[in-house]
Design a protein around this motif. Sequence first.
Motif, PDB file in Angstrom:
ATOM      1  N   LEU A  56     -14.299  -5.711  31.155  1.00  0.00           N
ATOM      2  CA  LEU A  56     -13.834  -6.204  31.417  1.00  0.00           C
ATOM      3  C   LEU A  56     -14.809  -7.695  32.687  1.00  0.00           C
ATOM      4  O   LEU A  56     -14.749  -9.040  32.558  1.00  0.00           O
ATOM      5  N   VAL A  57     -15.107  -6.671  33.103  1.00  0.00           N
ATOM      6  CA  VAL A  57     -15.941  -7.264  33.745  1.00  0.00           C
ATOM      7  C   VAL A  57     -17.081  -8.624  33.414  1.00  0.00           C
ATOM      8  O   VAL A  57     -17.391  -9.800  33.996  1.00  0.00           O
ATOM      9  N   ARG A  58     -17.844  -8.291  32.263  1.00  0.00           N
ATOM     10  CA  ARG A  58     -18.961  -8.940  31.670  1.00  0.00           C
ATOM     11  C   ARG A  58     -17.657 -10.075  31.018  1.00  0.00           C
ATOM     12  O   ARG A  58     -18.369 -11.634  30.931  1.00  0.00           O
ATOM     13  N   ASN A  59     -16.533  -9.735  30.736  1.00  0.00           N
ATOM     14  CA  ASN A  59     -15.956 -11.117  30.545  1.00  0.00           C
ATOM     15  C   ASN A  59     -15.254 -12.066  31.418  1.00  0.00           C
ATOM     16  O   ASN A  59     -14.817 -13.514  30.988  1.00  0.00           O
ATOM     17  N   GLY A  60     -15.207 -11.142  32.751  1.00  0.00           N
ATOM     18  CA  GLY A  60     -14.217 -12.468  33.749  1.00  0.00           C
ATOM     19  C   GLY A  60     -13.472 -12.193  33.481  1.00  0.00           C
ATOM     20  O   GLY A  60     -12.798 -13.195  33.872  1.00  0.00           O
ATOM     21  N   THR A  61     -12.682 -11.159  33.519  1.00  0.00           N
ATOM     22  CA  THR A  61     -11.676 -10.816  32.747  1.00  0.00           C
ATOM     23  C   THR A  61     -10.932 -10.301  34.352  1.00  0.00           C
ATOM     24  O   THR A  61     -11.255  -8.925  34.198  1.00  0.00           O
ATOM     25  N   PHE A  62      -9.513 -10.314  34.876  1.00  0.00           N
ATOM     26  CA  PHE A  62      -8.861  -9.523  36.109  1.00  0.00           C
ATOM     27  C   PHE A  62      -7.511  -8.730  35.816  1.00  0.00           C
ATOM     28  O   PHE A  62      -7.256  -9.605  34.597  1.00  0.00           O
ATOM     29  N   LEU A  63      -7.701  -8.341  36.877  1.00  0.00           N
ATOM     30  CA  LEU A  63      -6.085  -7.938  36.664  1.00  0.00           C
ATOM     31  C   LEU A  63      -5.201  -7.850  37.656  1.00  0.00           C
ATOM     32  O   LEU A  63      -5.916  -7.793  38.282  1.00  0.00           O
ATOM     33  N   THR A  64      -3.841  -7.944  36.963  1.00  0.00           N
ATOM     34  CA  THR A  64      -2.628  -7.352  38.197  1.00  0.00           C
ATOM     35  C   THR A  64      -1.765  -6.502  37.919  1.00  0.00           C
ATOM     36  O   THR A  64      -1.360  -6.145  36.617  1.00  0.00           O
ATOM     37  N   PRO A  65      -2.272  -6.062  38.512  1.00  0.00           N
ATOM     38  CA  PRO A  65      -1.897  -4.036  38.260  1.00  0.00           C
ATOM     39  C   PRO A  65      -0.016  -4.083  39.085  1.00  0.00           C
ATOM     40  O   PRO A  65       0.302  -3.976  37.955  1.00  0.00           O
ATOM     41  N   THR A  66       0.463  -5.038  39.409  1.00  0.00           N
ATOM     42  CA  THR A  66       1.851  -5.420  39.560  1.00  0.00           C
ATOM     43  C   THR A  66       2.273  -4.332  40.021  1.00  0.00           C
ATOM     44  O   THR A  66       2.976  -3.233  39.863  1.00  0.00           O
ATOM     45  N   LEU A  67       1.608  -3.081  41.064  1.00  0.00           N
ATOM     46  CA  LEU A  67       2.292  -1.912  41.916  1.00  0.00           C
ATOM     47  C   LEU A  67       3.214  -1.779  42.405  1.00  0.00           C
ATOM     48  O   LEU A  67       4.265  -1.250  41.983  1.00  0.00           O
ATOM     49  N   THR A  68       4.281  -3.390  42.835  1.00  0.00           N
ATOM     50  CA  THR A  68       5.720  -3.125  42.659  1.00  0.00           C
ATOM     51  C   THR A  68       6.280  -3.180  41.453  1.00  0.00           C
ATOM     52  O   THR A  68       7.391  -2.204  41.473  1.00  0.00           O
ATOM     53  N   VAL A  69       5.766  -3.525  40.184  1.00  0.00           N
ATOM     54  CA  VAL A  69       6.418  -2.836  38.628  1.00  0.00           C
ATOM     55  C   VAL A  69       6.191  -1.609  38.690  1.00  0.00           C
ATOM     56  O   VAL A  69       7.523  -0.423  38.529  1.00  0.00           O
ATOM     57  N   LEU A  70       5.168  -0.768  38.976  1.00  0.00           N
ATOM     58  CA  LEU A  70       5.098   0.866  38.569  1.00  0.00           C
ATOM     59  C   LEU A  70       6.226   1.518  39.323  1.00  0.00           C
ATOM     60  O   LEU A  70       6.198   2.722  38.684  1.00  0.00           O
TER      61      LEU A  70
END
Length: 517
Positions: free
Chosen positions: A303-317
């Motif tokens: 993910l770091v290599r490809n420049g992909t970020f995460l939106t974990p949406t902890l409120t949904v969790l």
Amino acid sequence: MSVPNRRTFLSWLAKSGLVLAAAGSAMAEGTAAAAAPRDILVLTNATLIDGTGAGPRPDTTIVVAGNQILAVGRQGIAPPAGVRVVDLRGKYVLPGLWDMHTHTADFEQLLLPLYIANGVTSVREMWGFPFVRDVHRRISSGELLGPRMVVASTIVDGPDSWLVNLWKDNKPFQVRTPAEARAAVRQAKRDGADFVKVYSLLQEDTLAAVGEEAARLRLPIAGHAPDRMSVGRSSQLGMRTQEHLYALYVDVSRDRDTIRQTIRSMPTTPADPFAFFFAVRELERQAIKSYDPARAASVFASLVRNGTFLTPTLTVLKLFTSTPAEIRDPSREKYMPKWVVDLRWALGPTPPPDVIAANRAFFEASARLVRDASAAGVTMVAGTDGGFLAPYILGGFCLHDELELMVRIGFTPMQALLSATRDAARTVGLQHVSGTVTPGKYADLLVVDGNPLADIRNTTRIHAVVANGRFISRAERERMLADVEAKAKLIPPPETVLPMGSCCAPLPRRGAHQLGS
């Protein structure tokens, strides 16, 4: 009160010792000339947390001209008489906040002021159907006061999408072939989408086609990592952000290959489009029980290599793993029509103790996953699925919930703030105009009564908001909230109330582990 002329104001600015934009006095003169004297605002004596990651800067002055930050720093001399000055002694100024996963699917008369009143001055709308595009246009034209919007395409999904009947007449693109996938991206471009939203049922060939066409048309890609693919492969095919941790649970499991093959062999069916979704989510719950740190490290590196970020949406969790008593917030109910609270926000009974324990274990395992990904260098951005579609995840308020949850699971308050400011703006390519309190950027600011670096909950102690250069005082903010409360009482229910849920998921079925319903 007399208003200083332009020469007097610029003379003060030049002698003030404040830091101007990179273009210096020429830029200042041009900006000041374009702004009427009444549009010059000087905020003094603030403690600035500028969103760059630097520590607090006490005794800071911020000069706003029109909708732009003109200068920032410690002033050497007082502003000229007639300039509007707001003394923020004892207050903390932050960049206006971003919510990176929202759904303004309806009720714009309620949601837009709730965003602004909560200091959420920019949002990334994750389903760009015509209503949302029209709201965006009306905000941009000045017809409505609301957050800046970065708007998705119509969602691009595979066949048998459960989104077909989720929200009125708005349907996703259901693509079966690479040619159909490319056509969907071209339509997104014609619609004026800022990015392409992809979804759970795409196959590798159709996601690859989306990626190729989107790259050709210079459109970013974000959304759900498709369930039948690894997140690494989805990332490689061009996904800028991946939402909700979906598919990631399987990829970090020792049992990855077996579970992934099970998912690939599972059919979808038009007669029951939700069955596949719930079956995959249950497999993800099982997968995380065999978390493999070494395998996870490899995934995070991709993910770091490809420049992909995460939106974990902890409120949904949290919504999917908490009891009704833990979710319900009566203070928010007054901002929605009563029928929304009674029907769409109904939470059901408290689950039995074994389900509560299983839910808490899943939340903690998910929290570890997010912490480990961040420690490995994966950028996290704050998003909520906010709007009104999911119970109590109410637009504006829920972004503060997300920041608090980030800190609760182990992030520092600074890391949480950056996820909703600098890093959010960088995600959508707007770091040159948003995300930090810097001369030359948009005048979007949040002013709070306490230091959020000492207690992240201080982001909710809102003293004032500056939205697109407009100063909204505490009194005006209170009037905005009262107006939302009054309007909510006047909105009648539709003939048919649609199922509970949001873009991220329908609410769980009876018998599922989430919420015990």
